[in-house]
Design a protein around this motif. Sequence first.
Motif, PDB file in Angstrom:
ATOM      1  N   ALA A  33      54.548  78.354   6.864  1.00  0.00           N
ATOM      2  CA  ALA A  33      54.674  79.803   6.854  1.00  0.00           C
ATOM      3  C   ALA A  33      56.102  80.234   6.538  1.00  0.00           C
ATOM      4  N   GLU A  34      57.060  79.486   7.025  1.00  0.00           N
ATOM      5  CA  GLU A  34      58.465  79.865   6.859  1.00  0.00           C
ATOM      6  C   GLU A  34      59.079  79.369   5.554  1.00  0.00           C
ATOM      7  N   HIS A  35      58.679  78.167   5.121  1.00  0.00           N
ATOM      8  CA  HIS A  35      59.374  77.535   3.997  1.00  0.00           C
ATOM      9  C   HIS A  35      58.461  77.063   2.870  1.00  0.00           C
ATOM     10  N   GLY A  36      57.155  77.225   3.035  1.00  0.00           N
ATOM     11  CA  GLY A  36      56.247  76.768   1.997  1.00  0.00           C
ATOM     12  C   GLY A  36      56.115  75.258   1.971  1.00  0.00           C
ATOM     13  N   LEU A  37      55.332  74.785   1.002  1.00  0.00           N
ATOM     14  CA  LEU A  37      55.096  73.349   0.902  1.00  0.00           C
ATOM     15  C   LEU A  37      56.372  72.567   0.644  1.00  0.00           C
ATOM     16  N   GLU A  38      57.290  73.179  -0.105  1.00  0.00           N
ATOM     17  CA  GLU A  38      58.517  72.464  -0.447  1.00  0.00           C
ATOM     18  C   GLU A  38      59.372  72.171   0.781  1.00  0.00           C
ATOM     19  N   GLY A  39      59.232  72.976   1.820  1.00  0.00           N
ATOM     20  CA  GLY A  39      60.059  72.787   3.008  1.00  0.00           C
ATOM     21  C   GLY A  39      59.423  71.938   4.079  1.00  0.00           C
ATOM     22  N   PHE A  40      58.223  71.408   3.800  1.00  0.00           N
ATOM     23  CA  PHE A  40      57.528  70.640   4.838  1.00  0.00           C
ATOM     24  C   PHE A  40      57.989  69.193   4.859  1.00  0.00           C
ATOM     25  N   SER A  41      58.121  68.653   6.062  1.00  0.00           N
ATOM     26  CA  SER A  41      58.340  67.215   6.249  1.00  0.00           C
ATOM     27  C   SER A  41      57.799  66.823   7.611  1.00  0.00           C
TER      28      SER A  41
END
Length: 207
Positions: A33-41
């Motif tokens: 929600a905050e960073h999108g798929l690119e921000g997920f880890s």
Amino acid sequence: MNRNQPPEERPADRYHHGDLRTALIRAADEILAEHGLEGFSLREAARRAGVSAAAPAHHFGGAAGLLSEVAVLGFQELAKNLQVDASQGTPTQRLRLQGMGYVRFAMTYPGRFQLMFRRDLLSPDHPALQEAGRRALLLLEETIRAIRSLPNQQPLDPQAQAALLATWSTVHGFAHLALDGKLAHLSAGAPLDDLLAQVLESQWPDP
């Protein structure tokens, strides 16, 4: 985690009876929600849940397993937005309302929406994900059946299948264009809902 912290206050000790699993799903959902798929880890999801970096893999088998659980939440929420009572107009009017609900979901939960159809990031054989996706699409299918007066037990004929695909493609594509900011010059300052309503009315006019 601070080892000097009293045992009763350590983050990992807060999770019992499956709470850790829920906490990791919530953390992944928040990241999207905050960073999108690119921000997920996985590491960030673990950090937010207050557990070791190995915990997500232990509980979900890896990123695909954890993201699939978030996608399940997405399809469940999408289904809620596609539920339109039979009293809310003709089948054609209800289909247009479902189209509005589809785009409303995407704009409200862009992280989930961007994830739900990324087969390369999800577990293809995840039973709950398959079922949640099927239930959401079935709501659109039921309205198409009502428009064409087809009983629930009868397979969709080619025309109904084409109508279902056209409707899904329209609202799905509209949602992506809206999220990418590609529709501002077409709306001429009007709300996106008004533009979407015009699109749906042109595709599904009143009989």
